[in-house]
Enzyme design. Structure first.
Site, mmCIF file in Angstrom:
data_model
loop_
_atom_site.group_PDB
_atom_site.id
_atom_site.type_symbol
_atom_site.label_atom_id
_atom_site.label_comp_id
_atom_site.label_asym_id
_atom_site.label_seq_id
_atom_site.Cartn_x
_atom_site.Cartn_y
_atom_site.Cartn_z
ATOM 1 N N LYS A 280 0.844 -1.194 0.000
ATOM 2 C CA LYS A 280 0.000 0.000 0.000
ATOM 3 C C LYS A 280 0.883 1.248 0.000
ATOM 4 C CE LYS A 280 -4.380 1.430 2.106
ATOM 5 N NZ LYS A 280 -5.351 1.132 3.176
ATOM 6 N N GLU A 367 -19.463 -4.880 10.505
ATOM 7 C CA GLU A 367 -20.374 -4.004 11.233
ATOM 8 C C GLU A 367 -21.471 -4.769 11.971
ATOM 9 O OE1 GLU A 367 -18.557 -1.674 7.854
ATOM 10 O OE2 GLU A 367 -19.601 -3.603 8.002
ATOM 11 N N ARG A 395 -25.434 -0.988 7.480
ATOM 12 C CA ARG A 395 -25.146 -2.399 7.251
ATOM 13 C C ARG A 395 -25.514 -3.265 8.462
ATOM 14 N NH1 ARG A 395 -19.696 -3.449 4.290
ATOM 15 N NH2 ARG A 395 -21.021 -3.999 2.537
#
Length: 631
Positions: A280, A367, A395
């Site tokens: 990344k 979540e 969610r």
């Protein structure tokens, strides 16, 4: 190469590896320069440059479906599909979207902004392809963080069972927004260190074929040796057991490895999982060396130093105000536990985690799990603080209903990024939470007018023991108001009058209070006296104050930075009906019945006509003319 001249990815077909590597350098430099001005998701995109180029070289988009999970890593894809010339407008009003957008390009086959959806979408596309007897490849690209989402695991189970042809690209950079957590993350860690499993497996298969067939016993022994090889070389071959052919791990920045394995995957029937290791932020030192997620998505920055361009001496961020108040209270109350679904940095919980490591739980991108974990903690007379963005709370709706509210559990939900968030656009605007929470039994829902009231609401929530309570707060920084040293508890369901008035009443809360106060001042100059009420408790409402206003017969305007359908204004209308108040002038202003795209928040408010000028005009139309003529 002139990136601005790219129209589609076909030019990649004829490029050799040396040319591809040069292109990668140019794309990285382009992204670093453009994002230093506009901001955006720089870390994820720098990490997938070679992977994206390789995918578009080996496969043919849009016939072959490349599906980006989350989508914040789709900038390179946008460049290769002819949108480099629009990058000056990235994430700006009416400009290029920071996520895949179907109406932007035929190459964007799936829109997203939340994680863990790509595999299910890919399965739907594969089913359609086969029913229509079409020939194409389906390629979901999912990160190791998103793979922990329950929906992704459900999809893996279904794909492995159906044995549909599909090539899943697992982009493994060991981070999502923050360092990843969980057992699955550890499985991937074992795979990373295991070496090239498939090369060894193929070599053994070649050797087995050379063994003379001496009866069934030897043959069956050889097969058992081959089948067990994955356990010898790779501990816990999770994906193979789910029905996937596992390829990798592959260096995601090495074109030879990438191209070889992508071609191998093309020739393999059934579901394939290609495990690609990427870095990344690769190619830009500040982003590449980031270990906390700071460079996942940023505002503008100085290329030479990596310093972020921020206003000097800005008031504290709302996320910090809330989390630090929780931290302060946790020093005196050992019942308090903090939970986040992979957002410890965004929710500013690093300080809490540092001081109370045993009472801080990052559950990963999950979540639903986070919400029910909070419920479970609350059953044991603890006080869980669930820090979650409004857009991500969507969610976990069933868990809020079924596991928290139905059981009337003392969970404190901190709803971050409530209201318009700006540059992230449609998928992240936190405008629906009032509508999907207000009707739930047992739940208290509130929003402060400023950070001082915000800290008192945190204290109120922590000390509230009669069921679930939720605090909405916006993205960005507070106003810099003076903060009380001593925390108090605000009586549940009480409003306050911020400005007296005798001709009309504005009921509002949170971020819309300043514009309503400004509108009231404008109207005062026109001879119209407007009362402004801080309706800080969205549920329960201040019924006594409402009765008093109804009794006065004053026109009422509700203003909210949230969707109108089922919102706060709808609640006021419901109370009017329940109290038998008919014909009373009540009007509502808020977010219209459509998704709001990306852009500066002030520009978006102007677009939907939610401004002080529009408020004053609405009030003017509601107040009888004789009232206005007194001036």
């Amino acid at each position: 190469m002139d990136l601005l001249s790219i129209k589609d990815p076909r030019f990649l077909k004829d490029m050799n590896i040396e040319q591809l590597e040069k292109l990668s350098e140019e794309v990285r430099q382009f992204l670093i320069e453009k994002l230093s001005v506009t901001g955006g998701h720089i870390g994820p995109n720098l990490g997938v440059v070679e992977l994206t180029i390789a995918l578009h070289k080996v496969f043919t988009s849009p016939r072959d479906k490349i599906i980006w999970d989350v989508g914040h890593q789709s900038y390179v894809h946008k460049i290769l599909t002819g949108r480099a010339c629009e990058f000056d407008t990235l994430r700006q009003y009416k400009g290029l979207c920071g996520f895949p957008k179907r109406n932007e390009s035929e190459h964007d086959v799936w829109e997203t902004g939340h994680s863990s959806t790509s595999l299910s979408a890919a399965m739907g596309m594969a089913i359609s392809r086969d029913l229509k007897n079409e020939k194409s490849y389906v390629l979901p690209v999912i990160g190791d963080g998103a793979l922990t989402g329950g929906m992704a695991l459900e999809a893996l189970n279904h794909i492995g069972h159906e044995k549909k042809d599909m090539i899943v690209i697992l982009n493994d950079n060991e981070m999502s927004i923050a360092p990843n957590v969980g057992a699955l993350h550890n499985v991937l860690g074992q795979l990373r260190t295991a070496g090239k499993y498939n090369w060894v497996k193929d070599e053994l298969e070649y050797l087995l074929k050379k063994i003379p067939a001496v009866g069934g016993k030897l043959a069956s022994t050889a097969e058992r040796v081959k089948d067990s090889l994955k356990y010898l070389f790779v501990s816990g071959m999770f994906f193979e057991e789910l029905g996937f052919t596992y390829l990798g791990p592959v260096d995601g920045h090495n074109y030879e490895d990438l191209l070889e394995n992508l071609h191998y995957a093309k020739k393999t029937s059934g579901p394939v999982l290609l495990h690609v290791i990427t870095k990344k932020g690769k190619g830009y030192h500040p982003a590449e060396s980031d270990k906390t997620g700071t460079w996942h998505g940023t505002g503008p920055y100085k290329i030479e130093t990596g310093d972020f361009v921020k206003p000097k001496q800005a008031p504290p961020a709302w996320s910090s105000l809330v989390s630090e108040t929780v931290r302060k209270l946790a020093r005196e109350d050992d019942r308090i536990v903090a939970i986040t679904p992979a957002m410890p940095v965004g929710s500013k919980l690093e300080g809490f985690a540092s001081e109370f490591p045993d009472r801080m739980f990052d559950v990963g991108i999950a979540e639903q799990h986070a919400t029910t974990v909070a419920a479970g903690i609350a059953t044991q007379n603890m006080k869980p603080f669930l820090a979650i963005y409004s857009t991500f709370l969507q969610r976990a709706y069933d868990q809020v209903v079924h596991d928290i509210c139905r059981q009337n559990l003392n969970v404190f939900i901190g709803i971050d990024r409530a209201g318009l968030v700006g540059a992230d656009g449609e998928t992240h605007q936190g405008v629906f939470d009032i509508a999907f929470l207000r009707h739930l039994p047992n739940l208290v829902l509130m929003m402060p007018k400023d950070e001082n009231e915000g800290q008192h609401m945190v204290n109120t929530a922590v000390n509230y023991d009669d069921g679930p309570i939720a605090l909405r707060f916006p993205r960005g920084n507070g106003y810099g108001v003076k903060m009380d040293e001593k925390l108090i508890q605000i009586p549940i369901g009480t409003w306050e009058v911020l400005k007296e008035g005798t001709d009309a009443v504005i009921l509002t809360f949170g971020t819309t209070i300043p514009m309503c106060m400004e509108a009231a001042e404008l109207l005062e100059k026109q001879g119209v006296s407007v009362r402004v009420v801080n309706a800080r408790f969205i549920k329960p409402m201040d019924v006594e104050m409402l009765k008093s206003i109804f009794a006065e017969g004053l026109p009422i305007l509700t203003v909210e930075e949230a969707c109108l359908q089922g919102g706060f204004g709808s609640g006021v209308l419901e109370h009017a009906e329940e109290m038998g108040v008919y014909g009373h002038p009540i009007r509502r202003m808020g977010i219209p019945d459509r998704f709001i795209e990306h852009g500066n928040v002030d520009q978006l408010l102007e677009e939907i006509d939610l401004t002080s000028k529009a408020i004053s005009e609405k009030i003017t139309a509601m107040v009888p003319k004789k009232k206005q003529q007194r001036a």
